[in-house]
Enzyme design. Structure first.
Site, PDB file in Angstrom:
ATOM      1  N   SER A  16      30.493  -8.668  16.426  1.00  0.00           N
ATOM      2  CA  SER A  16      31.851  -8.273  16.820  1.00  0.00           C
ATOM      3  C   SER A  16      32.459  -9.287  17.787  1.00  0.00           C
ATOM      4  CB  SER A  16      31.820  -6.903  17.509  1.00  0.00           C
ATOM      5  OG  SER A  16      31.170  -5.958  16.709  1.00  0.00           O
ATOM      6  N   THR A  43      25.902  -6.258  14.274  1.00  0.00           N
ATOM      7  CA  THR A  43      25.398  -4.884  14.267  1.00  0.00           C
ATOM      8  C   THR A  43      26.433  -3.909  13.726  1.00  0.00           C
ATOM      9  OG1 THR A  43      24.050  -5.409  16.196  1.00  0.00           O
ATOM     10  CG2 THR A  43      24.441  -3.069  15.766  1.00  0.00           C
ATOM     11  N   CYS A  44      27.656  -4.011  14.239  1.00  0.00           N
ATOM     12  CA  CYS A  44      28.694  -3.023  13.916  1.00  0.00           C
ATOM     13  C   CYS A  44      28.892  -2.903  12.404  1.00  0.00           C
ATOM     14  CB  CYS A  44      29.993  -3.440  14.599  1.00  0.00           C
ATOM     15  SG  CYS A  44      31.366  -2.362  14.246  1.00  0.00           S
ATOM     16  N   CYS A  49      28.341   0.790  13.657  1.00  0.00           N
ATOM     17  CA  CYS A  49      29.526   1.642  13.515  1.00  0.00           C
ATOM     18  C   CYS A  49      29.906   1.956  12.060  1.00  0.00           C
ATOM     19  CB  CYS A  49      30.746   0.985  14.153  1.00  0.00           C
ATOM     20  SG  CYS A  49      30.427  -0.209  15.459  1.00  0.00           S
ATOM     21  N   LYS A  52      27.234   3.734   9.766  1.00  0.00           N
ATOM     22  CA  LYS A  52      27.028   5.044  10.405  1.00  0.00           C
ATOM     23  C   LYS A  52      28.172   6.001  10.060  1.00  0.00           C
ATOM     24  CE  LYS A  52      28.847   5.748  14.161  1.00  0.00           C
ATOM     25  NZ  LYS A  52      28.754   5.535  15.576  1.00  0.00           N
ATOM     26  N   ALA A 118      19.520 -19.866  16.318  1.00  0.00           N
ATOM     27  CA  ALA A 118      19.862 -20.903  17.294  1.00  0.00           C
ATOM     28  C   ALA A 118      19.013 -20.788  18.548  1.00  0.00           C
ATOM     29  CB  ALA A 118      21.333 -20.765  17.673  1.00  0.00           C
ATOM     30  N   GLY A 178      18.197  10.824  23.328  1.00  0.00           N
ATOM     31  CA  GLY A 178      19.264  11.725  23.762  1.00  0.00           C
ATOM     32  C   GLY A 178      20.609  11.047  23.892  1.00  0.00           C
ATOM     33  N   TYR A 180      23.977   8.695  22.179  1.00  0.00           N
ATOM     34  CA  TYR A 180      24.896   9.027  21.088  1.00  0.00           C
ATOM     35  C   TYR A 180      24.332   8.673  19.711  1.00  0.00           C
ATOM     36  CZ  TYR A 180      26.758   4.259  20.303  1.00  0.00           C
ATOM     37  OH  TYR A 180      26.916   2.938  19.976  1.00  0.00           O
ATOM     38  N   ILE A 181      23.508   7.616  19.642  1.00  0.00           N
ATOM     39  CA  ILE A 181      22.971   7.232  18.325  1.00  0.00           C
ATOM     40  C   ILE A 181      22.014   8.319  17.824  1.00  0.00           C
ATOM     41  CG2 ILE A 181      21.574   5.516  17.077  1.00  0.00           C
ATOM     42  CD1 ILE A 181      22.822   3.361  18.879  1.00  0.00           C
ATOM     43  N   GLU A 184      24.132  11.344  16.751  1.00  0.00           N
ATOM     44  CA  GLU A 184      24.837  11.099  15.486  1.00  0.00           C
ATOM     45  C   GLU A 184      23.880  11.158  14.303  1.00  0.00           C
ATOM     46  OE1 GLU A 184      28.601   8.403  16.970  1.00  0.00           O
ATOM     47  OE2 GLU A 184      26.827   7.348  16.295  1.00  0.00           O
ATOM     48  N   ARG A 201      13.552  13.713  26.325  1.00  0.00           N
ATOM     49  CA  ARG A 201      12.762  13.984  27.537  1.00  0.00           C
ATOM     50  C   ARG A 201      13.591  14.600  28.673  1.00  0.00           C
ATOM     51  NH1 ARG A 201      12.530   7.778  29.897  1.00  0.00           N
ATOM     52  NH2 ARG A 201      14.763   7.630  29.722  1.00  0.00           N
ATOM     53  N   ALA A 343      33.953   7.850  21.096  1.00  0.00           N
ATOM     54  CA  ALA A 343      33.706   9.046  20.286  1.00  0.00           C
ATOM     55  C   ALA A 343      32.231   9.096  19.930  1.00  0.00           C
ATOM     56  CB  ALA A 343      34.536   9.000  19.006  1.00  0.00           C
ATOM     57  N   HIS A 438      52.957  21.068  15.662  1.00  0.00           N
ATOM     58  CA  HIS A 438      52.487  22.389  15.273  1.00  0.00           C
ATOM     59  C   HIS A 438      52.403  22.525  13.758  1.00  0.00           C
ATOM     60  CE1 HIS A 438      51.698  26.592  15.919  1.00  0.00           C
ATOM     61  NE2 HIS A 438      52.577  26.878  14.965  1.00  0.00           N
ATOM     62  N   GLU A 443      47.628  19.885  19.559  1.00  0.00           N
ATOM     63  CA  GLU A 443      48.734  20.365  20.410  1.00  0.00           C
ATOM     64  C   GLU A 443      48.226  21.108  21.632  1.00  0.00           C
ATOM     65  OE1 GLU A 443      51.367  23.441  18.799  1.00  0.00           O
ATOM     66  OE2 GLU A 443      49.827  24.002  17.360  1.00  0.00           O
TER      67      GLU A 443
HETATM   68  C1  LIG Z   1      23.608   2.747  15.100  1.00  0.00           C
HETATM   69  C2  LIG Z   1      24.742   2.163  15.897  1.00  0.00           C
HETATM   70  C3  LIG Z   1      25.978   2.738  15.859  1.00  0.00           C
HETATM   71  C4  LIG Z   1      27.022   2.220  16.582  1.00  0.00           C
HETATM   72  N1  LIG Z   1      28.235   2.834  16.529  1.00  0.00           N
HETATM   73  C5  LIG Z   1      29.268   2.341  17.225  1.00  0.00           C
HETATM   74  C6  LIG Z   1      30.545   2.958  17.150  1.00  0.00           C
HETATM   75  O1  LIG Z   1      30.730   3.962  16.465  1.00  0.00           O
HETATM   76  N2  LIG Z   1      31.559   2.420  17.851  1.00  0.00           N
HETATM   77  C7  LIG Z   1      31.391   1.296  18.629  1.00  0.00           C
HETATM   78  O2  LIG Z   1      32.356   0.832  19.229  1.00  0.00           O
HETATM   79  N3  LIG Z   1      30.198   0.697  18.725  1.00  0.00           N
HETATM   80  C8  LIG Z   1      29.122   1.194  18.046  1.00  0.00           C
HETATM   81  N4  LIG Z   1      27.908   0.571  18.110  1.00  0.00           N
HETATM   82  C9  LIG Z   1      27.746  -0.594  19.022  1.00  0.00           C
HETATM   83  C10 LIG Z   1      28.286  -1.884  18.421  1.00  0.00           C
HETATM   84  O3  LIG Z   1      27.715  -2.090  17.158  1.00  0.00           O
HETATM   85  C11 LIG Z   1      27.938  -3.038  19.351  1.00  0.00           C
HETATM   86  O4  LIG Z   1      28.395  -2.760  20.655  1.00  0.00           O
HETATM   87  C12 LIG Z   1      28.579  -4.357  18.882  1.00  0.00           C
HETATM   88  O5  LIG Z   1      28.146  -4.683  17.594  1.00  0.00           O
HETATM   89  C13 LIG Z   1      28.229  -5.480  19.858  1.00  0.00           C
HETATM   90  O6  LIG Z   1      28.745  -6.689  19.395  1.00  0.00           O
HETATM   91  P1  LIG Z   1      28.087  -8.069  19.825  1.00  0.00           P
HETATM   92  O7  LIG Z   1      28.998  -9.134  19.321  1.00  0.00           O
HETATM   93  O8  LIG Z   1      27.753  -8.065  21.264  1.00  0.00           O
HETATM   94  O9  LIG Z   1      26.686  -8.126  19.071  1.00  0.00           O
HETATM   95  P2  LIG Z   1      26.288  -7.895  17.543  1.00  0.00           P
HETATM   96  O10 LIG Z   1      27.371  -7.263  16.767  1.00  0.00           O
HETATM   97  O11 LIG Z   1      24.969  -7.241  17.576  1.00  0.00           O
HETATM   98  O12 LIG Z   1      26.121  -9.375  16.990  1.00  0.00           O
HETATM   99  C14 LIG Z   1      25.110 -10.230  17.412  1.00  0.00           C
HETATM  100  C15 LIG Z   1      24.789 -11.194  16.292  1.00  0.00           C
HETATM  101  O13 LIG Z   1      23.988 -12.258  16.809  1.00  0.00           O
HETATM  102  C16 LIG Z   1      23.022 -12.616  15.830  1.00  0.00           C
HETATM  103  N5  LIG Z   1      21.937 -13.330  16.526  1.00  0.00           N
HETATM  104  C17 LIG Z   1      21.072 -12.838  17.446  1.00  0.00           C
HETATM  105  N6  LIG Z   1      20.263 -13.818  17.900  1.00  0.00           N
HETATM  106  C18 LIG Z   1      20.634 -14.955  17.251  1.00  0.00           C
HETATM  107  C19 LIG Z   1      20.179 -16.311  17.293  1.00  0.00           C
HETATM  108  N7  LIG Z   1      19.205 -16.706  18.125  1.00  0.00           N
HETATM  109  N8  LIG Z   1      20.775 -17.216  16.476  1.00  0.00           N
HETATM  110  C20 LIG Z   1      21.778 -16.837  15.640  1.00  0.00           C
HETATM  111  N9  LIG Z   1      22.265 -15.577  15.569  1.00  0.00           N
HETATM  112  C21 LIG Z   1      21.693 -14.654  16.369  1.00  0.00           C
HETATM  113  C22 LIG Z   1      22.606 -11.271  15.246  1.00  0.00           C
HETATM  114  O14 LIG Z   1      22.015 -11.407  13.986  1.00  0.00           O
HETATM  115  C23 LIG Z   1      23.950 -10.550  15.189  1.00  0.00           C
HETATM  116  O15 LIG Z   1      24.597 -10.713  13.946  1.00  0.00           O
HETATM  117  C24 LIG Z   1      26.830   1.064  17.381  1.00  0.00           C
HETATM  118  C25 LIG Z   1      25.573   0.446  17.420  1.00  0.00           C
HETATM  119  C26 LIG Z   1      24.542   0.987  16.692  1.00  0.00           C
HETATM  120  C27 LIG Z   1      23.193   0.324  16.734  1.00  0.00           C
END
Ligand SMILES: Cc1cc2nc3c(=O)[nH]c(=O)nc-3n(C[C@H](O)[C@H](O)[C@H](O)COP(=O)(O)OP(=O)(O)OC[C@H]3O[C@@H](n4cnc5c(N)ncnc54)[C@H](O)[C@@H]3O)c2cc1C
Length: 453
Positions: A16, A43-44, A49, A52, A118, A178, A180-181, A184, A201, A343, A438, A443
């Site tokens: 992200s 991750t997202c 996100c 999920k 990297a 405990g 949000y993940i 959900e 716990r 949320a 309404h 509301e």
């Molecule tokens: C199950 C789950 C549900 C979630 N639901 C929500 C939600 O509903 N709403 C919300 O806002 N957030 C949610 N999140 C959180 C959200 O996904 C993260 O906060 C967000 O993705 C963080 O972005 P980021 O750029 O920091 O890292 P990431 O999106 O994790 O990106 C990091 C990237 O770096 C890459 N990387 C790592 N190390 C290296 C390396 N050495 N060399 C090259 N690439 C590398 C990884 O492969 C990855 O693609 C959720 C997370 C999870 C696990």
């Protein structure tokens, strides 16, 4: 910007934060490369996100089917079947489509995508495989990774990463955690017909959310048949024929088809070479940065989950925009971490923005609390025994609304609008003078007249 270097900026991680930073910076004329080891979108998009929420929609269909009868639809539940592999396959197709979009967004912005893992060799050199790239700035945007406590049988335990690719759904599942993940996933599994137990716990899940919200969610989840056990943790997991035997800290054992841990996430800094470079990590392993994402090495910045700020996609996106402006724009801008709406997509959803009642009291505010609990109109005909909670936390002397909290259908959607009002400093009088729409549940937020405390 120096022409003797390969790039002005190398972003490590195309999640992200990384993708947004790379695109914004390239748009400002910087020569940018982004290195990604696993999947575009991070991750997202891949294991957070997006998939999920698709699973949450899938789980919610069951409620819709059950509610249909009250509206005259003849859909006998015993003739309805659910196919998990279809949901996973369709989800995968959508994720691949999004991966493609992310790739095209980067290419169209003239960002070079480097596939691989990297590491940072020195303040101006990034190594990927056997290639070295020189750059003026390096941003670490590598995100976070799930952690499973070190217990016997740890290798049998899944995390959210694997849950998104589970080949079959088990009959029973244990969700450990405990946050949000955990909540959900318990909702998703239960909604899809899995007998689900959540073990935590602490004495109540969702620490950090408003106490009323936590209790209300507990009550609604129990009504939906999710078994919630607090004050207990897992001591070991042992595979036994086709199931797992889970030993609990209270001496009980239980058999289950799957154990998922959502017991926390750590900063993903493996192999980056940060400490060798003198970049400081804090006690929890997150990269230490100042207010402008600067690490202890001047050319290296970091943002997103890896720095331990609220682990949410919109936070990583906002940080990327501030950092890009500072590196390649007018240098202005700072992050504002107040009133971040969020949320929890359990059933019913939680939506929250601003201070909880407990936080507001702790900060010394004298409060008026407005609270409403009701059965959403939609459930009157269907007969569903599900209730909705809405709560406003108001500073009595100034009349300012400090926090808004909801548990109920579409709470996430409703809270986004409230977040604008709270960010703008709206007073309770302004909420009161706003016309309701309404008939909606929302509301109620503008019609709560009498404080309960
Ligand atoms: C199950 C789950 C549900 C979630 N639901 C929500 C939600 O509903 N709403 C919300 O806002 N957030 C949610 N999140 C959180 C959200 O996904 C993260 O906060 C967000 O993705 C963080 O972005 P980021 O750029 O920091 O890292 P990431 O999106 O994790 O990106 C990091 C990237 O770096 C890459 N990387 C790592 N190390 C290296 C390396 N050495 N060399 C090259 N690439 C590398 C990884 O492969 C990855 O693609 C959720 C997370 C999870 C696990």
């Amino acid at each position: 910007m120096s022409d003797s270097l390969d790039y002005d900026l190398i972003v490590i991680g195309a999640g992200s934060g990384g993708v947004r930073l790379a695109r914004m910076s390239a748009g400002r004329g910087a020569r940018v490369a982004v290195v990604e080891s696993r999947y575009l979108g991070g991750t997202c998009v891949n294991v957070g996100c997006v998939p999920k929420k698709l699973f949450v929609y899938g789980a919610h269909v069951r409620d819709e089917l059950e509610d249909a009868a009250g509206y005259g639809w003849n859909l006998p539940m015993d003739s309805v079947s659910f196919d998990w592999p279809t949901l996973v396959a369709n989800k995968n197709t959508e994720i691949e489509r999004l991966n493609g979009i992310y790739g095209r967004l980067l290419e169209n912005a003239d960002v070079t995508i480097i596939e691989g893992t990297a590491s940072i060799k020195n303040p101006n050199t990034v190594v990927v495989g056997d290639k070295e790239y020189t750059t003026e700035h390096i941003t670490v945007a590598t995100g976070s990774w799930p952690v499973i406590p070190d217990i016997p049988g740890k290798e049998c335990i899944l995390t959210s990463n694997e849950m998104f690719y589970l080949p079959q759904l088990p009959k029973q599942a244990v969700v450990w955690g405990g946050g949000y993940i955990a909540v959900e996933f318990a909702g998703i599994l239960a909604g899809l017909g899995v007998e689900t137990t959540l073990l935590y716990r602490g004495d109540l899940f969702l620490r950090g959310f408003d106490e009323d919200v936590r209790r209300f969610t507990e009550q609604e989840m129990r009504k939906k048949g999710v078994r919630l056990e607090f004050g207990v943790t897992i001591e070991s997991v042992e595979p036994e024929n086709s199931h797992y035997r889970v030993k609990l800290s209270n001496g009980d054992t239980m058999d289950t088809g799957l154990v998922m841990a959502a017991t926390g996430r750590r900063a993903l800094v493996d192999g980056l070479g940060l400490t060798e470079l003198g970049i400081e990590l804090n006690a929890s392993g997150h990269v230490v940065v100042d207010d402008y994402f600067q690490t202890s090495v001047p050319s290296v910045t970091a943002l997103g989950d890896v720095i331990g700020t609220p682990q949410l996609t919109p936070v990583a996106l906002a940080q990327a925009m501030v950092l890009s402006r500072r590196m390649f724009g007018d240098g202005e801008g700072e992050m504002d971490y107040t009133a971040i709406p969020t949320a929890v997509f359990c059933q019913p959803n939680i939506g929250t923005v601003g201070l909880t009642e407990e936080e507001a009291r702790e900060a010394g505010h004298t409060l008026r609390i407005y609270r409403s609990e009701f059965r959403p109109m939609k459930y009157v005909l269907s007969g569903r025994d599900e209730r909705c909670l809405m709560k406003l936390v108001v500073d009595d002397p100034t009349d300012k609304v400090l926090g808004a909290h909801m548990v109920g259908p579409d709470a996430g959607e409703i809270t986004q609008g409230l977040a604008v009002a709270i960010k703008a400093g709206a007073t309770k009088a302004q909420f009161d003078s706003t016309m309701g729409i309404h008939p909606t549940s929302a509301e109620e937020f503008v019609t709560m007249r009498e404080p309960v405390a």
